[in-house]
Design an enzyme around this catalytic site. Structure first.
Site, PDB file in Angstrom:
ATOM      1  N   LYS A   1      86.664 -67.069  -6.328  1.00 36.29           N
ATOM      2  CA  LYS A   1      87.870 -66.330  -5.924  1.00 36.29           C
ATOM      3  C   LYS A   1      89.071 -66.737  -6.775  1.00 36.29           C
ATOM      4  O   LYS A   1      90.060 -67.294  -6.264  1.00 36.29           O
ATOM      5  CB  LYS A   1      88.140 -66.523  -4.430  1.00 36.29           C
ATOM      6  CG  LYS A   1      86.946 -66.057  -3.596  1.00 36.29           C
ATOM      7  CD  LYS A   1      87.136 -66.253  -2.119  1.00 36.29           C
ATOM      8  CE  LYS A   1      85.942 -65.778  -1.318  1.00 36.29           C
ATOM      9  NZ  LYS A   1      84.686 -66.527  -1.545  1.00 36.29           N
TER      10      LYS A   1
ATOM     11  N   GLN B   1      77.748 -64.087  10.013  1.00 38.29           N
ATOM     12  CA  GLN B   1      79.139 -63.814  10.421  1.00 38.29           C
ATOM     13  C   GLN B   1      79.238 -62.617  11.379  1.00 38.29           C
ATOM     14  O   GLN B   1      80.332 -62.170  11.709  1.00 38.29           O
ATOM     15  CB  GLN B   1      80.015 -63.557   9.185  1.00 38.29           C
ATOM     16  CG  GLN B   1      80.137 -64.760   8.255  1.00 38.29           C
ATOM     17  CD  GLN B   1      81.043 -64.454   7.073  1.00 38.29           C
ATOM     18  OE1 GLN B   1      82.163 -63.997   7.232  1.00 38.29           O
ATOM     19  NE2 GLN B   1      80.542 -64.720   5.882  1.00 38.29           N
TER      20      GLN B   1
ATOM     21  N   ASN C   1      96.640 -68.603 -17.686  1.00 42.23           N
ATOM     22  CA  ASN C   1      95.935 -69.538 -18.562  1.00 42.23           C
ATOM     23  C   ASN C   1      94.747 -70.184 -17.857  1.00 42.23           C
ATOM     24  O   ASN C   1      93.645 -70.270 -18.410  1.00 42.23           O
ATOM     25  CB  ASN C   1      96.920 -70.599 -19.070  1.00 42.23           C
ATOM     26  CG  ASN C   1      96.210 -71.624 -19.922  1.00 42.23           C
ATOM     27  OD1 ASN C   1      95.883 -72.717 -19.462  1.00 42.23           O
ATOM     28  ND2 ASN C   1      95.915 -71.274 -21.161  1.00 42.23           N
ATOM     29  N   THR C   2      94.955 -70.609 -16.611  1.00 38.06           N
ATOM     30  CA  THR C   2      93.875 -71.281 -15.869  1.00 38.06           C
ATOM     31  C   THR C   2      92.729 -70.308 -15.589  1.00 38.06           C
ATOM     32  O   THR C   2      91.551 -70.653 -15.735  1.00 38.06           O
ATOM     33  CB  THR C   2      94.431 -71.875 -14.559  1.00 38.06           C
ATOM     34  OG1 THR C   2      95.510 -72.740 -14.901  1.00 38.06           O
ATOM     35  CG2 THR C   2      93.388 -72.649 -13.790  1.00 38.06           C
TER      36      THR C   2
ATOM     37  N   GLY D   1      79.292 -60.996   4.956  1.00 42.39           N
ATOM     38  CA  GLY D   1      79.550 -61.120   6.399  1.00 42.39           C
ATOM     39  C   GLY D   1      78.410 -60.597   7.240  1.00 42.39           C
ATOM     40  O   GLY D   1      78.538 -60.434   8.460  1.00 42.39           O
ATOM     41  N   ILE D   2      77.247 -60.338   6.606  1.00 40.86           N
ATOM     42  CA  ILE D   2      76.069 -59.829   7.331  1.00 40.86           C
ATOM     43  C   ILE D   2      75.352 -61.016   8.003  1.00 40.86           C
ATOM     44  O   ILE D   2      75.197 -62.070   7.389  1.00 40.86           O
ATOM     45  CB  ILE D   2      75.056 -59.205   6.334  1.00 40.86           C
ATOM     46  CG1 ILE D   2      75.733 -58.258   5.336  1.00 40.86           C
ATOM     47  CG2 ILE D   2      73.868 -58.569   7.051  1.00 40.86           C
ATOM     48  CD1 ILE D   2      76.038 -56.909   5.803  1.00 40.86           C
TER      49      ILE D   2
ATOM     50  N   GLY E   1      73.955 -64.518   2.592  1.00 39.09           N
ATOM     51  CA  GLY E   1      73.654 -65.908   2.303  1.00 39.09           C
ATOM     52  C   GLY E   1      72.738 -66.532   3.320  1.00 39.09           C
ATOM     53  O   GLY E   1      71.507 -66.402   3.256  1.00 39.09           O
TER      54      GLY E   1
HETATM   55  O1  3DU Z   1      77.922 -65.655   5.684  1.00 38.29           O
HETATM   56  P1  3DU Z   1      76.846 -65.797   4.655  1.00 38.29           P
HETATM   57  O2  3DU Z   1      76.039 -67.047   4.769  1.00 38.29           O
HETATM   58  O3  3DU Z   1      75.960 -64.559   4.568  1.00 38.29           O
HETATM   59  O4  3DU Z   1      77.557 -65.953   3.192  1.00 38.29           O
HETATM   60  C1  3DU Z   1      78.528 -65.082   2.713  1.00 38.29           C
HETATM   61  C2  3DU Z   1      78.961 -65.497   1.339  1.00 38.29           C
HETATM   62  O5  3DU Z   1      79.953 -64.595   0.863  1.00 38.29           O
HETATM   63  C3  3DU Z   1      79.582 -66.876   1.212  1.00 38.29           C
HETATM   64  O6  3DU Z   1      79.286 -67.370  -0.095  1.00 38.29           O
HETATM   65  C4  3DU Z   1      81.060 -66.634   1.338  1.00 38.29           C
HETATM   66  O7  3DU Z   1      81.813 -67.626   0.711  1.00 38.29           O
HETATM   67  C5  3DU Z   1      81.190 -65.301   0.628  1.00 38.29           C
HETATM   68  N1  3DU Z   1      82.281 -64.450   1.070  1.00 38.29           N
HETATM   69  C6  3DU Z   1      82.469 -64.135   2.372  1.00 38.29           C
HETATM   70  O8  3DU Z   1      81.709 -64.552   3.246  1.00 38.29           O
HETATM   71  C7  3DU Z   1      83.546 -63.307   2.724  1.00 38.29           C
HETATM   72  C8  3DU Z   1      84.348 -62.791   1.788  1.00 38.29           C
HETATM   73  O9  3DU Z   1      85.291 -61.954   2.115  1.00 38.29           O
HETATM   74  C9  3DU Z   1      84.112 -63.102   0.453  1.00 38.29           C
HETATM   75  C10 3DU Z   1      83.058 -63.924   0.140  1.00 38.29           C
END
Ligand code: 3DU
Length: 240
Positions: free
Chosen positions: A80, A196, A86-87, A192-193, A214
């Site tokens: 993100k 979450q 520069n960074t 978010g599947i 994830g």
């Molecule tokens: O909740 P999970 O384990 O399915 O992982 C979701 C991944 O997606 C995790 O790497 C998290 O840092 C990233 N992510 C979000 O969950 C939500 C965001 O809005 C953006 C990235």
């Protein structure tokens, strides 16, 4: 953008595996390789986050990216990016040298900063995916803030489009926002599947193009079985 679309077509899967390995795992590179080999046929890309980018060396990450590519998959770095020009540019240099095909960036840095980041990434042959609305409950305190009579996320969407980004992130737990952004042209990546609370089919039906998943896959007793089930469910629901 085209490369991931081709990978998704070839694998018949919109799943981006978030290769988020728990800190308790020993030998992270070996576990990462095992997971990629197990689910490689059911996904179109792998996303790496701090879980691997912090503990592993650049050459270990490069080796994982080579394996990802050998399966015909794309690789996304999810740190993100949200810093001065520069960074961000130095980060892109390192990440592309490690073999990443795309990076995730935060439009909070502003129009100019995002445009510079996209230019730099494109020059290096990599794509940029912009955060537009995250999936966690607190997302509304940032991305949902009212600014000038509209949600900050709609400004972020404009910035992403204006900067020539290759995609956007909108959480699968934000179905209203997904429906709103589905009308625009940029591919939508939806995390978010499962863990979450978001649902794969609902997210696709609401406008997600790719599903970032994830823990439900990585931490399953049989990751390939779970990935295949999600892939088949989505294929069926799209056909309906
Ligand atoms: O909740 P999970 O384990 O399915 O992982 C979701 C991944 O997606 C995790 O790497 C998290 O840092 C990233 N992510 C979000 O969950 C939500 C965001 O809005 C953006 C990235």
């Amino acid at each position: 953008r085209e490369r991931i679309a081709r990978a998704a077509d070839a694998k018949k899967s919109p799943i981006v595996l978030a290769l988020d390995l728990p800190t308790s795992k020993r030998n992270l590179p070996a576990f990462a390789a095992k997971t990629i080999r197990a689910v490689g046929q059911h996904i179109c890309a792998v996303k790496m986050n701090f879980h691997l980018i912090l503990p592993l060396s650049a050459s270990e990450i490069s080796r994982i990216n080579k394996l990802v590519h050998s399966y015909g998959l794309q690789s996304i770095a999810d740190i993100k990016l949200n810093d001065i020009e520069n960074t961000n540019e130095v980060a892109i240099d390192h990440l592309t040298r490690m073999g990443f095909d795309a990076v995730i960036a935060n439009p909070f840095i502003g129009k100019g900063g995002l445009a510079a980041l996209v230019q730099k990434a494109h020059k290096a042959g990599a794509g940029v995916i912009a955060l537009v609305y995250m999936s966690h409950p607190g997302a509304k305190e940032g991305f949902g803030l009212e600014v000038g009579g509209r949600g900050l996320y709609s400004e972020f969407l404009e910035r992403a489009t204006g900067a020539g980004a290759d995609g956007i992130v909108v959480g699968a737990t934000q179905l209203d926002i997904l429906r709103q952004v589905a009308k625009q042209q940029l591919p939508v990546y939806s995390p978010g599947i499962g863990a979450q609370g978001g649902d794969a089919e609902q997210a696709i039906r609401s406008g997600a193009d790719y599903l970032i998943i994830g823990r439900s896959i990585v931490e399953a007793a049989q990751p390939a079985k779970v990935a295949k089930e999600i892939q088949s469910r989505i294929l069926l629901s799209v056909r309906k």
